[in-house]
Design a protein around this motif. Structure first.
Motif, PDB file in Angstrom:
ATOM      1  N   ASP A   5      -0.757   8.203  13.387  1.00  0.00           N
ATOM      2  CA  ASP A   5      -1.040   7.075  14.264  1.00  0.00           C
ATOM      3  C   ASP A   5      -2.472   6.570  14.144  1.00  0.00           C
ATOM      4  O   ASP A   5      -2.772   5.452  14.550  1.00  0.00           O
ATOM      5  CB  ASP A   5      -0.767   7.448  15.732  1.00  0.00           C
ATOM      6  CG  ASP A   5       0.710   7.682  15.997  1.00  0.00           C
ATOM      7  OD1 ASP A   5       1.540   7.173  15.219  1.00  0.00           O
ATOM      8  OD2 ASP A   5       1.028   8.378  16.979  1.00  0.00           O
ATOM      9  N   SER A   6      -3.365   7.383  13.579  1.00  0.00           N
ATOM     10  CA  SER A   6      -4.757   6.979  13.439  1.00  0.00           C
ATOM     11  C   SER A   6      -4.935   5.889  12.393  1.00  0.00           C
ATOM     12  O   SER A   6      -5.992   5.284  12.298  1.00  0.00           O
ATOM     13  CB  SER A   6      -5.618   8.185  13.068  1.00  0.00           C
ATOM     14  OG  SER A   6      -5.371   8.565  11.721  1.00  0.00           O
ATOM     15  N   LYS A   7      -3.902   5.662  11.563  1.00  0.00           N
ATOM     16  CA  LYS A   7      -3.945   4.663  10.482  1.00  0.00           C
ATOM     17  C   LYS A   7      -5.017   4.993   9.439  1.00  0.00           C
ATOM     18  O   LYS A   7      -5.527   4.116   8.763  1.00  0.00           O
ATOM     19  CB  LYS A   7      -4.149   3.244  11.012  1.00  0.00           C
ATOM     20  CG  LYS A   7      -3.076   2.792  11.968  1.00  0.00           C
ATOM     21  CD  LYS A   7      -1.772   2.578  11.257  1.00  0.00           C
ATOM     22  CE  LYS A   7      -0.752   1.998  12.231  1.00  0.00           C
ATOM     23  NZ  LYS A   7       0.589   2.092  11.761  1.00  0.00           N
ATOM     24  N   TYR A  36      -5.117   5.935   3.689  1.00  0.00           N
ATOM     25  CA  TYR A  36      -4.742   4.541   3.917  1.00  0.00           C
ATOM     26  C   TYR A  36      -5.613   3.590   3.102  1.00  0.00           C
ATOM     27  O   TYR A  36      -5.193   2.519   2.731  1.00  0.00           O
ATOM     28  CB  TYR A  36      -4.902   4.242   5.408  1.00  0.00           C
ATOM     29  CG  TYR A  36      -3.832   3.367   5.983  1.00  0.00           C
ATOM     30  CD1 TYR A  36      -3.903   1.983   5.877  1.00  0.00           C
ATOM     31  CD2 TYR A  36      -2.751   3.913   6.647  1.00  0.00           C
ATOM     32  CE1 TYR A  36      -2.925   1.180   6.414  1.00  0.00           C
ATOM     33  CE2 TYR A  36      -1.768   3.115   7.189  1.00  0.00           C
ATOM     34  CZ  TYR A  36      -1.851   1.743   7.065  1.00  0.00           C
ATOM     35  OH  TYR A  36      -0.886   0.956   7.587  1.00  0.00           O
ATOM     36  N   ASP A  37      -6.824   3.989   2.820  1.00  0.00           N
ATOM     37  CA  ASP A  37      -7.798   3.158   2.113  1.00  0.00           C
ATOM     38  C   ASP A  37      -8.081   3.785   0.749  1.00  0.00           C
ATOM     39  O   ASP A  37      -8.785   4.789   0.646  1.00  0.00           O
ATOM     40  CB  ASP A  37      -9.075   3.075   2.953  1.00  0.00           C
ATOM     41  CG  ASP A  37     -10.148   2.195   2.349  1.00  0.00           C
ATOM     42  OD1 ASP A  37     -10.200   2.045   1.117  1.00  0.00           O
ATOM     43  OD2 ASP A  37     -10.954   1.660   3.132  1.00  0.00           O
ATOM     44  N   THR A  38      -7.542   3.196  -0.309  1.00  0.00           N
ATOM     45  CA  THR A  38      -7.708   3.754  -1.646  1.00  0.00           C
ATOM     46  C   THR A  38      -9.165   3.709  -2.102  1.00  0.00           C
ATOM     47  O   THR A  38      -9.624   4.603  -2.811  1.00  0.00           O
ATOM     48  CB  THR A  38      -6.798   3.027  -2.656  1.00  0.00           C
ATOM     49  OG1 THR A  38      -5.439   3.187  -2.221  1.00  0.00           O
ATOM     50  CG2 THR A  38      -6.926   3.605  -4.050  1.00  0.00           C
ATOM     51  N   GLY A  39      -9.907   2.690  -1.705  1.00  0.00           N
ATOM     52  CA  GLY A  39     -11.333   2.629  -2.045  1.00  0.00           C
ATOM     53  C   GLY A  39     -12.092   3.818  -1.472  1.00  0.00           C
ATOM     54  O   GLY A  39     -12.921   4.426  -2.155  1.00  0.00           O
ATOM     55  N   VAL A  76      -2.491   4.625  -4.641  1.00  0.00           N
ATOM     56  CA  VAL A  76      -2.422   3.160  -4.732  1.00  0.00           C
ATOM     57  C   VAL A  76      -0.998   2.685  -4.433  1.00  0.00           C
ATOM     58  O   VAL A  76      -0.786   1.751  -3.646  1.00  0.00           O
ATOM     59  CB  VAL A  76      -2.863   2.667  -6.136  1.00  0.00           C
ATOM     60  CG1 VAL A  76      -2.535   1.204  -6.333  1.00  0.00           C
ATOM     61  CG2 VAL A  76      -4.351   2.917  -6.349  1.00  0.00           C
ATOM     62  N   VAL A  77      -0.010   3.331  -5.039  1.00  0.00           N
ATOM     63  CA  VAL A  77       1.385   2.950  -4.823  1.00  0.00           C
ATOM     64  C   VAL A  77       1.783   3.189  -3.369  1.00  0.00           C
ATOM     65  O   VAL A  77       2.433   2.343  -2.751  1.00  0.00           O
ATOM     66  CB  VAL A  77       2.319   3.695  -5.800  1.00  0.00           C
ATOM     67  CG1 VAL A  77       3.782   3.462  -5.460  1.00  0.00           C
ATOM     68  CG2 VAL A  77       2.024   3.262  -7.235  1.00  0.00           C
ATOM     69  N   ALA A  78       1.383   4.320  -2.804  1.00  0.00           N
ATOM     70  CA  ALA A  78       1.695   4.603  -1.395  1.00  0.00           C
ATOM     71  C   ALA A  78       1.127   3.518  -0.490  1.00  0.00           C
ATOM     72  O   ALA A  78       1.813   3.028   0.422  1.00  0.00           O
ATOM     73  CB  ALA A  78       1.137   5.972  -0.994  1.00  0.00           C
ATOM     74  N   GLN A  79      -0.105   3.113  -0.744  1.00  0.00           N
ATOM     75  CA  GLN A  79      -0.746   2.080   0.068  1.00  0.00           C
ATOM     76  C   GLN A  79       0.005   0.749  -0.068  1.00  0.00           C
ATOM     77  O   GLN A  79       0.253   0.063   0.923  1.00  0.00           O
ATOM     78  CB  GLN A  79      -2.208   1.921  -0.345  1.00  0.00           C
ATOM     79  CG  GLN A  79      -2.976   0.953   0.524  1.00  0.00           C
ATOM     80  CD  GLN A  79      -4.436   0.828   0.117  1.00  0.00           C
ATOM     81  OE1 GLN A  79      -4.862   1.334  -0.904  1.00  0.00           O
ATOM     82  NE2 GLN A  79      -5.206   0.140   0.933  1.00  0.00           N
ATOM     83  N   CYS A  80       0.384   0.376  -1.278  1.00  0.00           N
ATOM     84  CA  CYS A  80       1.117  -0.880  -1.502  1.00  0.00           C
ATOM     85  C   CYS A  80       2.478  -0.859  -0.813  1.00  0.00           C
ATOM     86  O   CYS A  80       2.873  -1.837  -0.168  1.00  0.00           O
ATOM     87  CB  CYS A  80       1.304  -1.138  -2.995  1.00  0.00           C
ATOM     88  SG  CYS A  80      -0.187  -1.581  -3.880  1.00  0.00           S
ATOM     89  N   LEU A  81       3.200   0.238  -0.958  1.00  0.00           N
ATOM     90  CA  LEU A  81       4.524   0.330  -0.349  1.00  0.00           C
ATOM     91  C   LEU A  81       4.437   0.274   1.175  1.00  0.00           C
ATOM     92  O   LEU A  81       5.213  -0.428   1.825  1.00  0.00           O
ATOM     93  CB  LEU A  81       5.234   1.611  -0.798  1.00  0.00           C
ATOM     94  CG  LEU A  81       5.614   1.689  -2.273  1.00  0.00           C
ATOM     95  CD1 LEU A  81       6.160   3.070  -2.610  1.00  0.00           C
ATOM     96  CD2 LEU A  81       6.611   0.604  -2.642  1.00  0.00           C
ATOM     97  N   ALA A  82       3.496   1.017   1.740  1.00  0.00           N
ATOM     98  CA  ALA A  82       3.341   1.041   3.198  1.00  0.00           C
ATOM     99  C   ALA A  82       2.911  -0.325   3.728  1.00  0.00           C
ATOM    100  O   ALA A  82       3.369  -0.765   4.786  1.00  0.00           O
ATOM    101  CB  ALA A  82       2.335   2.119   3.604  1.00  0.00           C
TER     102      ALA A  82
END
Length: 169
Positions: A5-7, A36-39, A76-82
């Motif tokens: 939930d913290s995102k 959540y943040d790939t950078g 990266v893929v996880a972030q895009c999908l989410a």
């Protein structure tokens, strides 16, 4: 507050029986976490001192950094999908001989079928995990994707797509 939930993290759950209703067979005790943040992930991954040099980022972006970037590409893929509203799921199949797991990194539900994704950070000549998964669950699969760093192509019925195409799945 729960970590999810913290995102700040994305959670991908293992599914025991990959089918259109993925959440029905998710195993809450087996999961992978992504940032959540790939950078931020890249910065933390290569943080050797207080200041991360630009040369490191230049080598990373030009594919001249000699490290295993598999988990980075998965992130990266996880972030895009989410970001596109997908829940994250994966599946592993134990190889009885070698005691090593074949892993489908992400599984999407589309229509009444599933879409497995195998992520490669470098060469794509083999896609054994995708092949083993297909042998076991072929009647449930709508399409198969190999996500990698090369140009778009097709290997029999496997769609080989560059990482930047993931948001369009």
């Amino acid at each position: 507050m729960k970590t999810k939930d913290s995102k700040t993290v994305l959670v991908s759950y293992n599914v025991n029986d990959p089918n259109a209703g993925l959440s029905n067979t998710r195993d809450l005790s087996r999961f992978k976490m992504f940032l959540y943040d790939t950078g931020l992930f890249v910065t933390l991954m290569f943080k050797e001192k207080d200041f991360t040099e630009n040369e490191l980022y230049e080598k990373l972006l030009s594919d001249k950094l000699g490290v295993n970037l598999g988990y980075l590409y998965e992130n990266v893929v996880a972030q895009c999908l989410a970001a596109n509203g997908n829940e994250l799921y994966y599946h592993t199949i134990l190889n009885e001989k070698s005691k090593h797991n074949y892993e489908i990194h992400f599984i999407l539900a589309r229509k009444n079928k599933i879409v497995p994704l195998e992520i490669k950070s470098s060469g794509y000549k083999t896609h054994k995990s995708l092949d083993v998964f297909t042998e076991k669950f072929s009647d449930r699969i709508l399409k198969r994707y190999l996500v990698y760093t090369k140009d778009m192509s097709k290997d029999q019925d496997i769609y080989c797509i560059p990482v930047y195409m993931v948001p369009y799945l």
